[in-house]
Design a protein around this motif. Structure first.
Motif, PDB file in Angstrom:
ATOM      1  N   VAL A   1       0.825  -1.141  -0.060  1.00 49.22           N
ATOM      2  CA  VAL A   1       0.008  -0.083  -0.051  1.00 49.22           C
ATOM      3  C   VAL A   1       1.006   1.202  -0.032  1.00 49.22           C
ATOM      4  O   VAL A   1       2.070   1.333   1.014  1.00 49.22           O
ATOM      5  N   LEU A   2       0.645   2.364  -0.846  1.00 47.64           N
ATOM      6  CA  LEU A   2       1.550   3.298  -0.892  1.00 47.64           C
ATOM      7  C   LEU A   2       0.824   4.525  -0.872  1.00 47.64           C
ATOM      8  O   LEU A   2      -0.574   4.534  -1.024  1.00 47.64           O
ATOM      9  N   SER A   3       1.334   5.759  -0.174  1.00 49.08           N
ATOM     10  CA  SER A   3       0.307   6.919  -0.384  1.00 49.08           C
ATOM     11  C   SER A   3       1.372   8.070  -0.759  1.00 49.08           C
ATOM     12  O   SER A   3       2.614   7.958  -0.984  1.00 49.08           O
ATOM     13  N   TYR A   4       0.515   9.215  -1.403  1.00 47.17           N
ATOM     14  CA  TYR A   4       1.381  10.162  -1.913  1.00 47.17           C
ATOM     15  C   TYR A   4       1.257  11.377  -0.926  1.00 47.17           C
ATOM     16  O   TYR A   4       0.391  11.792  -0.721  1.00 47.17           O
ATOM     17  N   GLN A   5       2.593  11.630  -0.458  1.00 48.50           N
ATOM     18  CA  GLN A   5       2.656  12.654   0.840  1.00 48.50           C
ATOM     19  C   GLN A   5       3.620  13.591   0.360  1.00 48.50           C
ATOM     20  O   GLN A   5       4.867  13.027  -0.118  1.00 48.50           O
ATOM     21  N   ASN A   6       3.498  15.096   0.515  1.00 50.98           N
ATOM     22  CA  ASN A   6       4.631  15.925   0.036  1.00 50.98           C
ATOM     23  C   ASN A   6       5.198  15.783  -1.043  1.00 50.98           C
ATOM     24  O   ASN A   6       6.372  15.944  -1.249  1.00 50.98           O
ATOM     25  N   GLY A   7       4.292  15.506  -2.222  1.00 52.09           N
ATOM     26  CA  GLY A   7       5.061  15.480  -3.628  1.00 52.09           C
ATOM     27  C   GLY A   7       5.409  14.126  -4.036  1.00 52.09           C
ATOM     28  O   GLY A   7       6.356  14.048  -5.041  1.00 52.09           O
ATOM     29  N   GLU A   8       5.514  13.201  -3.157  1.00 52.97           N
ATOM     30  CA  GLU A   8       6.121  11.838  -3.479  1.00 52.97           C
ATOM     31  C   GLU A   8       5.497  10.746  -3.107  1.00 52.97           C
ATOM     32  O   GLU A   8       4.594  10.819  -2.026  1.00 52.97           O
ATOM     33  N   TRP A   9       5.702   9.632  -3.684  1.00 51.39           N
ATOM     34  CA  TRP A   9       4.953   8.325  -3.255  1.00 51.39           C
ATOM     35  C   TRP A   9       5.910   7.677  -2.266  1.00 51.39           C
ATOM     36  O   TRP A   9       6.988   7.767  -2.621  1.00 51.39           O
ATOM     37  N   LYS A  10       5.264   7.211  -1.372  1.00 49.57           N
ATOM     38  CA  LYS A  10       6.074   6.005  -0.261  1.00 49.57           C
ATOM     39  C   LYS A  10       5.151   5.031   0.135  1.00 49.57           C
ATOM     40  O   LYS A  10       4.155   4.939   0.038  1.00 49.57           O
ATOM     41  N   ILE A  11       6.097   3.957   0.672  1.00 52.10           N
ATOM     42  CA  ILE A  11       5.513   2.815   1.075  1.00 52.10           C
ATOM     43  C   ILE A  11       4.895   2.795   2.398  1.00 52.10           C
ATOM     44  O   ILE A  11       5.390   3.230   3.504  1.00 52.10           O
ATOM     45  N   GLU A  12       3.639   2.549   2.311  1.00 49.69           N
ATOM     46  CA  GLU A  12       2.680   2.249   3.798  1.00 49.69           C
ATOM     47  C   GLU A  12       2.752   1.063   4.370  1.00 49.69           C
ATOM     48  O   GLU A  12       2.872   0.959   5.753  1.00 49.69           O
ATOM     49  N   HIS A  13       2.978   0.131   3.752  1.00 48.56           N
ATOM     50  CA  HIS A  13       2.545  -1.269   3.990  1.00 48.56           C
ATOM     51  C   HIS A  13       3.310  -2.185   2.972  1.00 48.56           C
ATOM     52  O   HIS A  13       2.895  -1.771   1.781  1.00 48.56           O
ATOM     53  N   TYR A  14       3.954  -3.269   3.436  1.00 46.56           N
ATOM     54  CA  TYR A  14       4.340  -4.315   2.429  1.00 46.56           C
ATOM     55  C   TYR A  14       4.264  -5.531   3.181  1.00 46.56           C
ATOM     56  O   TYR A  14       4.878  -5.680   4.268  1.00 46.56           O
ATOM     57  N   GLN A  15       3.847  -6.490   2.672  1.00 45.81           N
ATOM     58  CA  GLN A  15       3.929  -8.038   2.946  1.00 45.81           C
ATOM     59  C   GLN A  15       4.232  -8.855   2.096  1.00 45.81           C
ATOM     60  O   GLN A  15       3.982  -8.953   0.934  1.00 45.81           O
ATOM     61  N   LEU A  16       5.243  -9.739   2.567  1.00 39.97           N
ATOM     62  CA  LEU A  16       5.947 -10.575   1.815  1.00 39.97           C
ATOM     63  C   LEU A  16       5.501 -11.980   2.079  1.00 39.97           C
ATOM     64  O   LEU A  16       5.276 -12.380   3.330  1.00 39.97           O
ATOM     65  N   SER A  17       5.124 -12.839   1.222  1.00 37.17           N
ATOM     66  CA  SER A  17       4.586 -14.095   1.483  1.00 37.17           C
ATOM     67  C   SER A  17       5.472 -15.316   0.723  1.00 37.17           C
ATOM     68  O   SER A  17       5.649 -15.100  -0.527  1.00 37.17           O
ATOM     69  N   MET A  18       5.958 -16.323   1.175  1.00 32.16           N
ATOM     70  CA  MET A  18       6.441 -17.404   0.545  1.00 32.16           C
ATOM     71  C   MET A  18       5.190 -18.015  -0.190  1.00 32.16           C
ATOM     72  O   MET A  18       4.167 -18.115   0.287  1.00 32.16           O
ATOM     73  N   THR A  19       5.517 -18.594  -1.465  1.00 34.31           N
ATOM     74  CA  THR A  19       4.348 -19.549  -2.295  1.00 34.31           C
ATOM     75  C   THR A  19       4.741 -20.887  -2.010  1.00 34.31           C
ATOM     76  O   THR A  19       5.758 -21.308  -1.814  1.00 34.31           O
ATOM     77  N   VAL A  20       3.655 -21.854  -2.160  1.00 33.93           N
ATOM     78  CA  VAL A  20       3.463 -23.220  -1.817  1.00 33.93           C
ATOM     79  C   VAL A  20       2.599 -23.673  -3.026  1.00 33.93           C
ATOM     80  O   VAL A  20       1.526 -23.411  -3.049  1.00 33.93           O
ATOM     81  N   PRO A  21       3.105 -24.355  -4.095  1.00 33.96           N
ATOM     82  CA  PRO A  21       2.653 -24.880  -5.045  1.00 33.96           C
ATOM     83  C   PRO A  21       1.424 -25.773  -4.633  1.00 33.96           C
ATOM     84  O   PRO A  21       1.461 -26.380  -3.609  1.00 33.96           O
ATOM     85  N   ASN A  22       0.281 -25.622  -5.286  1.00 36.18           N
ATOM     86  CA  ASN A  22      -1.063 -26.313  -4.897  1.00 36.18           C
ATOM     87  C   ASN A  22      -0.753 -27.792  -4.793  1.00 36.18           C
ATOM     88  O   ASN A  22      -1.132 -28.731  -3.991  1.00 36.18           O
ATOM     89  N   GLU A  23      -0.147 -28.505  -5.721  1.00 36.05           N
ATOM     90  CA  GLU A  23       0.259 -29.888  -5.676  1.00 36.05           C
ATOM     91  C   GLU A  23       1.203 -30.400  -4.587  1.00 36.05           C
ATOM     92  O   GLU A  23       1.125 -31.533  -4.310  1.00 36.05           O
ATOM     93  N   LYS A  24       1.983 -29.391  -3.943  1.00 38.21           N
ATOM     94  CA  LYS A  24       2.599 -29.750  -2.925  1.00 38.21           C
ATOM     95  C   LYS A  24       2.044 -29.416  -1.238  1.00 38.21           C
ATOM     96  O   LYS A  24       3.098 -29.354  -0.444  1.00 38.21           O
ATOM     97  N   VAL A  25       0.881 -28.869  -1.267  1.00 39.15           N
ATOM     98  CA  VAL A  25       0.443 -28.378  -0.131  1.00 39.15           C
ATOM     99  C   VAL A  25       0.436 -29.696   1.086  1.00 39.15           C
ATOM    100  O   VAL A  25       0.647 -29.340   2.114  1.00 39.15           O
TER     101      VAL A  25
END
Length: 288
Positions: free
Chosen positions: A254-278
């Protein structure tokens, strides 16, 4: 026995629903075709998309205006036009229940390249026996305030792409100022471990050792999608597919425009698991 039959019926019903074709591409294609025919003045093709008793309503302020369908088709067919029309859609939001669907599309409308007004379209569609979708009503809102303009959206898209690319590059080069400076002070980073929910300065303190030498971490972007808020364009949402040392990862921002520039408010990183390996993954978790 009746309860068992009832439960079996529910299972079969849900199984049939899951097996249904994904109608979202067809719905979006129908709405896109509506605007192609609108812009090209093709009233004959337009008529093929619309139910004979289609309703056309406009909400502007506290007034509701109804437009007769024949008059709408005549306006489309009128050539040459005194002004060039262009309606820019910013998003598609769909809801489907069997043969009934709605599509909500925020828009900005231009005449001869100049912003005229903005609002949202609410399409109601029904699916015919041949599987084709037909528009049975269109309600649109119109306003002139807080309109998202095409130039602003395109510029913001480019700036956000650049920001995110530079953010990942700063991590690769162990540039702490470049990395953390692109987050807001209250920015949150959620990592792949269940315990990892950091405010920006907490993450900076925790990752101090990683940023002593390059790379702190190295994520390559394989795919990114960005959506700009249609109400003024000061908030944006992004999702990424990343190639990392952990394998493919998904991330949302999620990013917001503040004081003339875009910045990152929230970042979430997730590892992926292939469906056939769940199943194997769940089995491994139980053995821990």
């Amino acid at each position: 026995m009746k309860n068992l039959c009832f439960l079996l019926g529910l299972v079969l019903l849900h199984s049939s629903l899951w097996a249904q074709k994904d109608e979202r591409p067809a719905l979006i294609a129908t709405v896109d075709s509506f605007f192609v025919y609108l812009h090209t003045g093709d009233s004959a093709q337009m008529r093929s998309l619309l139910a004979p008793q289609m309703e056309l309503l406009t909400v502007a302020g506290d007034k509701v205006q109804r437009s007769p369908l024949p008059a709408f088709l005549m306006a489309i067919a009128r050539q040459p036009r005194l002004q060039e029309w262009e309606e820019k859609l910013w998003d598609y939001r769909l809801q489907i229940d069997g043969p009934l669907a709605t599509v909500w599309t925020p828009y900005s409308f231009y005449l001869d390249g100049n912003l005229s007004h903005c609002g949202a379209n609410h399409f109601t569609l029904r699916q015919k026996a041949d599987g084709q979708w037909q528009i049975i009503s269109l309600v649109d809102s119109r306003r002139r305030e807080n309109c998202l303009e095409q130039s602003w959206a395109e510029e913001s898209q480019a700036k956000i792409d650049t920001l995110m690319d530079q953010w990942h590059l700063a991590a690769k080069e162990a540039d702490a100022d470049g990395f953390f400076g692109k987050m807001t002070k209250e920015g949150i980073y959620i990592g792949t471990d269940a315990s990892e929910r950091w405010y920006r300065d907490e993450l900076r303190s925790w990752a101090k050792g990683a940023f002593k030498q390059a790379p702190a971490w190295d994520f390559s972007v394989k795919e990114r999608h960005v959506r700009i808020d249609e109400q003024g364009g000061k908030t944006a949402w992004a999702d990424e597919l990343l190639d990392t040392w952990m394998g493919p990862c998904r991330a949302t921002a999620v990013l917001s425009y503040q004081n003339g520039e875009w910045k990152i408010e929230h970042y979430q990183l997730s590892m992926t698991v292939p469906n056939e390996k769940v199943k194997a993954y769940l089995k491994w978790l139980k053995q821990k």
